[in-house]
Motif scaffolding. Structure first.
Motif, PDB file in Angstrom:
ATOM      1  N   ALA A 267       3.251  -4.542 -14.674  1.00 35.08           N
ATOM      2  CA  ALA A 267       3.563  -5.512 -14.357  1.00 35.08           C
ATOM      3  C   ALA A 267       4.456  -4.980 -13.014  1.00 35.08           C
ATOM      4  CB  ALA A 267       4.653  -6.970 -14.587  1.00 35.08           C
ATOM      5  N   ASP A 268       4.205  -5.686 -12.033  1.00 29.32           N
ATOM      6  CA  ASP A 268       5.235  -4.706 -10.800  1.00 29.32           C
ATOM      7  C   ASP A 268       6.766  -5.380 -10.119  1.00 29.32           C
ATOM      8  OD1 ASP A 268       2.551  -4.017  -9.006  1.00 29.32           O
ATOM      9  OD2 ASP A 268       2.143  -5.478  -9.376  1.00 29.32           O
ATOM     10  N   ALA A 269       6.799  -6.920 -10.585  1.00 32.85           N
ATOM     11  CA  ALA A 269       8.083  -7.545 -10.474  1.00 32.85           C
ATOM     12  C   ALA A 269       8.635  -8.047 -12.032  1.00 32.85           C
ATOM     13  CB  ALA A 269       7.793  -7.780  -9.496  1.00 32.85           C
TER      14      ALA A 269
ATOM     15  N   ALA B  12      12.280  -4.777 -20.268  1.00 33.54           N
ATOM     16  CA  ALA B  12      12.024  -5.108 -18.646  1.00 33.54           C
ATOM     17  C   ALA B  12      11.110  -3.945 -17.977  1.00 33.54           C
ATOM     18  CB  ALA B  12      12.784  -5.557 -18.550  1.00 33.54           C
ATOM     19  N   HIS B  13      11.664  -2.826 -18.811  1.00 40.73           N
ATOM     20  CA  HIS B  13      12.077  -0.985 -17.853  1.00 40.73           C
ATOM     21  C   HIS B  13      10.596  -0.362 -18.803  1.00 40.73           C
ATOM     22  CE1 HIS B  13      12.419   3.063 -17.366  1.00 40.73           C
ATOM     23  NE2 HIS B  13      13.421   3.020 -16.815  1.00 40.73           N
ATOM     24  N   ARG B  14      10.326  -1.329 -20.023  1.00 41.86           N
ATOM     25  CA  ARG B  14       8.900  -1.112 -20.486  1.00 41.86           C
ATOM     26  C   ARG B  14       7.594  -1.272 -19.211  1.00 41.86           C
ATOM     27  NH1 ARG B  14       5.123  -2.933 -23.502  1.00 41.86           N
ATOM     28  NH2 ARG B  14       6.610  -4.787 -24.281  1.00 41.86           N
ATOM     29  N   VAL B  15       8.086  -2.586 -19.113  1.00 40.32           N
ATOM     30  CA  VAL B  15       6.023  -3.729 -18.857  1.00 40.32           C
ATOM     31  C   VAL B  15       6.818  -3.731 -17.340  1.00 40.32           C
ATOM     32  CG1 VAL B  15       6.119  -5.511 -18.761  1.00 40.32           C
ATOM     33  CG2 VAL B  15       6.928  -5.228 -20.990  1.00 40.32           C
ATOM     34  N   LEU B  16       7.000  -3.155 -17.108  1.00 44.23           N
ATOM     35  CA  LEU B  16       7.418  -2.498 -15.631  1.00 44.23           C
ATOM     36  C   LEU B  16       6.428  -1.148 -14.866  1.00 44.23           C
ATOM     37  CD1 LEU B  16      10.648  -4.008 -14.097  1.00 44.23           C
ATOM     38  CD2 LEU B  16       8.985  -5.174 -13.350  1.00 44.23           C
ATOM     39  N   SER B  17       6.075  -1.564 -13.780  1.00 42.42           N
ATOM     40  CA  SER B  17       5.040   0.251 -13.385  1.00 42.42           C
ATOM     41  C   SER B  17       6.334   0.852 -12.778  1.00 42.42           C
ATOM     42  CB  SER B  17       4.630  -0.648 -12.224  1.00 42.42           C
ATOM     43  OG  SER B  17       5.438  -0.920 -11.367  1.00 42.42           O
TER      44      SER B  17
END
Length: 295
Positions: free
Chosen positions: A127-129, A149-154
């Motif tokens: 994810a970008d955001a 959230a940190h893991r899923v974000l680019s």
């Protein structure tokens, strides 16, 4: 961190929203979160949409970006940003009733899943955001909330969290008679302070790009909800039945507590803008300057 004496968990949160679904939609509307007033002349619907627009602005959303709505409720925020910012949104909610409502109101590029964020199953750096509007409060493991959230974000990902916060160093009657009961009645495992949230975000690998205390601009949400609830109790038999005999009826007592919590400063409303840190530890991506309201 304010922790209620009765533990809360994902099943209890889901039951809360499923049982109170008709009350939430009648009292809160399709956006199950605060409104944000700027001039004071906005209607409640305009104020609610203004909070969503603020989140989109803080994230610097660009057309085509992949986004995640953590605790998406009925999907209204996801739909609004998908339409106005032309982004793709994956939303997650614990509530089956909210998922059913979202499925009945489809919008292109929005997908809503019945899923716990703490075991979300999303791909790393996909994810970008991401944003979480008043859902982090329901998370049993808040450090893991930030870590996921940190893991899923680019690597250049941005994250905005709108959160109910406890007053820093709140004590005595504010904790006993306002914050702890609000947590119990609203199925909140805990309510953190600004400092708690920033420490957890940094520990997860985020840089703090901005913080805004907008308590005075959102507080009127609860007087509006109180008026709507009184009207609903007078005219709607189902609302009265839930208020008298529902498993989660105690939440209705939180409305006057929430009004008082804002007026006394026991509770604050904060908007955190976070970014994955670059190699030198500096924020990457758009940020916003911190803004504080007077206490």
């Amino acid at each position: 961190m304010i922790v209620p004496r009765i533990s809360q968990h994902a099943v209890a949160v889901a039951d809360h929203y499923d049982e109170l679904d008709p009350v939430y939609r009648r009292v809160w509307g399709e956006h199950v979160h605060h409104g944000l007033w700027g001039t004071g002349r906005e209607t409640p619907a305009e104020a609610v949409e203004a909070l969503v627009d603020t989140v989109g602005d803080r994230l610097g959303l660009m057309p085509g970006e992949a986004c995640v709505d953590i605790g998406c409720g009925y999907g209204s925020t996801a739909r609004q940003l998908a339409i106005t910012r032309r982004v793709r949104v994956t939303g997650l909610t614990l509530s089956a009733e909210q998922t059913i409502f979202a499925a009945a109101h489809p919008v292109a590029d929005v997908v809503i899943h019945l899923r716990d964020w703490l075991v979300n199953g999303l791909t790393d750096a996909s994810a970008d955001a991401a944003w979480a509007i008043e859902s982090s409060e329901h998370m049993v493991d808040k450090p893991r909330f930030f870590a996921e959230a940190h893991r899923v974000l680019s690597p250049s990902g941005r994250f905005v969290v709108c959160a109910w916060l406890a007053e820093t160093d709140a004590g005595g009657w504010k904790v006993r008679h306002l914050l702890e009961p609000i947590c119990r009645e609203g199925r909140l495992p805990s309510m953190g302070t600004r400092e708690d949230y920033e420490a957890m975000a940094i520990a997860a690998g985020f840089a703090i790009a901005g913080y805004e205390d907008v308590s005075s601009r959102v507080a009127r949400t609860w007087t509006i909800c109180a008026r709507r609830l009184v009207k609903a109790l007078l005219v709607d038999r189902h609302t009265r039945r839930l208020a008298l005999g529902g498993r989660n009826r105690m939440f209705l007592l939180s409305i006057p507590r929430l009004i008082l919590a804002y007026r006394t400063g026991a509770m604050r409303y904060g908007i955190f803008t976070l970014s994955k840190a670059g190699e030198n530890g500096e924020p990457r991506g758009p940020g916003t300057s911190a803004h504080e309201e007077p206490a």
